[in-house]
Design a protein around this motif. Structure first.
Motif, PDB file in Angstrom:
ATOM      1  N   PHE A 199      -9.033   2.679  -2.673  1.00  0.00           N
ATOM      2  CA  PHE A 199      -7.591   2.149  -2.532  1.00  0.00           C
ATOM      3  C   PHE A 199      -6.652   2.865  -1.790  1.00  0.00           C
ATOM      4  O   PHE A 199      -5.713   2.237  -0.909  1.00  0.00           O
ATOM      5  CB  PHE A 199      -7.010   1.859  -4.012  1.00  0.00           C
ATOM      6  N   TRP A 207      -4.926   2.173   1.916  1.00  0.00           N
ATOM      7  CA  TRP A 207      -3.307   2.459   2.128  1.00  0.00           C
ATOM      8  C   TRP A 207      -3.136   2.849   3.400  1.00  0.00           C
ATOM      9  O   TRP A 207      -2.207   2.629   4.262  1.00  0.00           O
ATOM     10  CB  TRP A 207      -2.865   3.096   0.876  1.00  0.00           C
ATOM     11  N   ALA A 226       0.336  -3.734   2.204  1.00  0.00           N
ATOM     12  CA  ALA A 226      -0.362  -2.565   1.424  1.00  0.00           C
ATOM     13  C   ALA A 226       0.495  -1.596   0.515  1.00  0.00           C
ATOM     14  O   ALA A 226       0.154  -1.181  -0.787  1.00  0.00           O
ATOM     15  CB  ALA A 226      -1.394  -1.604   2.066  1.00  0.00           C
ATOM     16  N   ASN A 227       1.620  -1.440   1.168  1.00  0.00           N
ATOM     17  CA  ASN A 227       2.779  -0.853   0.511  1.00  0.00           C
ATOM     18  C   ASN A 227       3.375  -1.301  -0.796  1.00  0.00           C
ATOM     19  O   ASN A 227       3.684  -0.519  -1.800  1.00  0.00           O
ATOM     20  CB  ASN A 227       3.827  -0.107   1.253  1.00  0.00           C
ATOM     21  N   LEU A 247       1.810  -3.434  -2.379  1.00  0.00           N
ATOM     22  CA  LEU A 247       0.784  -3.775  -3.703  1.00  0.00           C
ATOM     23  C   LEU A 247       0.627  -2.128  -4.231  1.00  0.00           C
ATOM     24  O   LEU A 247       0.650  -2.197  -5.514  1.00  0.00           O
ATOM     25  CB  LEU A 247      -0.485  -3.791  -2.840  1.00  0.00           C
ATOM     26  N   MET A 248       0.593  -1.114  -3.469  1.00  0.00           N
ATOM     27  CA  MET A 248       0.541   0.353  -4.275  1.00  0.00           C
ATOM     28  C   MET A 248       1.728   0.545  -4.858  1.00  0.00           C
ATOM     29  O   MET A 248       1.601   1.467  -5.621  1.00  0.00           O
ATOM     30  CB  MET A 248       0.214   1.334  -2.950  1.00  0.00           C
ATOM     31  N   THR A 249       2.876   0.266  -4.583  1.00  0.00           N
ATOM     32  CA  THR A 249       4.056   0.545  -5.305  1.00  0.00           C
ATOM     33  C   THR A 249       4.515  -0.535  -6.062  1.00  0.00           C
ATOM     34  O   THR A 249       5.567  -0.251  -6.895  1.00  0.00           O
ATOM     35  CB  THR A 249       5.291   0.846  -3.932  1.00  0.00           C
ATOM     36  N   SER A 250       3.811  -1.515  -6.244  1.00  0.00           N
ATOM     37  CA  SER A 250       4.131  -2.620  -7.425  1.00  0.00           C
ATOM     38  C   SER A 250       3.498  -1.844  -8.747  1.00  0.00           C
ATOM     39  O   SER A 250       2.948  -0.794  -8.948  1.00  0.00           O
ATOM     40  CB  SER A 250       3.217  -3.741  -7.308  1.00  0.00           C
ATOM     41  N   GLY A 277      -0.318  -1.241  -8.753  1.00  0.00           N
ATOM     42  CA  GLY A 277      -0.455   0.012  -7.784  1.00  0.00           C
ATOM     43  C   GLY A 277      -0.142   1.193  -8.615  1.00  0.00           C
ATOM     44  O   GLY A 277      -1.044   2.232  -8.622  1.00  0.00           O
ATOM     45  N   TRP A 278       0.954   1.172  -9.199  1.00  0.00           N
ATOM     46  CA  TRP A 278       1.100   2.396 -10.239  1.00  0.00           C
ATOM     47  C   TRP A 278       0.063   2.645 -11.378  1.00  0.00           C
ATOM     48  O   TRP A 278      -0.285   3.745 -11.813  1.00  0.00           O
ATOM     49  CB  TRP A 278       2.626   2.401 -10.711  1.00  0.00           C
ATOM     50  N   VAL A 302      -2.956   1.674 -11.185  1.00  0.00           N
ATOM     51  CA  VAL A 302      -4.298   2.379 -10.461  1.00  0.00           C
ATOM     52  C   VAL A 302      -4.067   3.731 -10.316  1.00  0.00           C
ATOM     53  O   VAL A 302      -5.105   4.653 -10.548  1.00  0.00           O
ATOM     54  CB  VAL A 302      -4.552   1.368  -9.463  1.00  0.00           C
ATOM     55  N   LEU A 303      -2.945   4.000  -9.740  1.00  0.00           N
ATOM     56  CA  LEU A 303      -2.558   5.545  -9.270  1.00  0.00           C
ATOM     57  C   LEU A 303      -2.505   6.481 -10.600  1.00  0.00           C
ATOM     58  O   LEU A 303      -3.122   7.574 -10.583  1.00  0.00           O
ATOM     59  CB  LEU A 303      -1.408   5.849  -8.694  1.00  0.00           C
TER      60      LEU A 303
END
Length: 130
Positions: free
Chosen positions: A43, A47, A61-62, A64-67, A70-71, A73-74
């Protein structure tokens, strides 16, 4: 010949009566976190690929990853990475042939879980504060 009709006896050991030792759970979780680390790396790589592809692709992508997903997943990636690291250190010590006693295995498992929580919290604190 063996008695095929065994009645209502449960299979042994049955899940309701068998208690998992902590080391068994740690071993299973170690394998699961290894796979999870690979998924999180994929992932994050996507990104970065979106960043190189175009501004529109990176914006999606940003987003999704900052939603919240995404948080999540991180966060799961941080937990997986630190658990896998700490448990890998346990295995490294075991490769020397030490700490195989039942009490030591349980103690190092609990210590590893505590360090995993501490390292994950420090990682989140650094990620949010900086």
């Amino acid at each position: 010949m063996a008695d095929v009709e065994q009645g209502n006896r449960p299979l042994s050991p049955h899940l309701q009566i068998y208690k998992w030792p902590i080391n068994m759970g740690m071993s299973i979780f170690h394998r699961v976190t290894g796979v999870a680390i690979g998924v999180v790396i994929a992932f994050v790589a996507l990104w970065f690929f979106a960043l190189a592809w175009s501004p529109e692709a990176f914006a999606k992508a940003n987003w999704l990853m900052t939603s919240w997903l995404g948080w999540l997943v991180l966060f799961g990636g941080a937990v997986s990475l630190w658990f896998h690291f700490v448990n890998g250190l346990r295995h490294l010590v075991w490769d020397t042939g030490s700490s195989f006693g039942q009490k030591r295995v349980r103690r190092t498992a609990l210590i590893g879980l505590v360090f995993m929580v501490i390292l994950t919290l420090v990682t989140i604190w650094v990620a949010v504060a900086v």
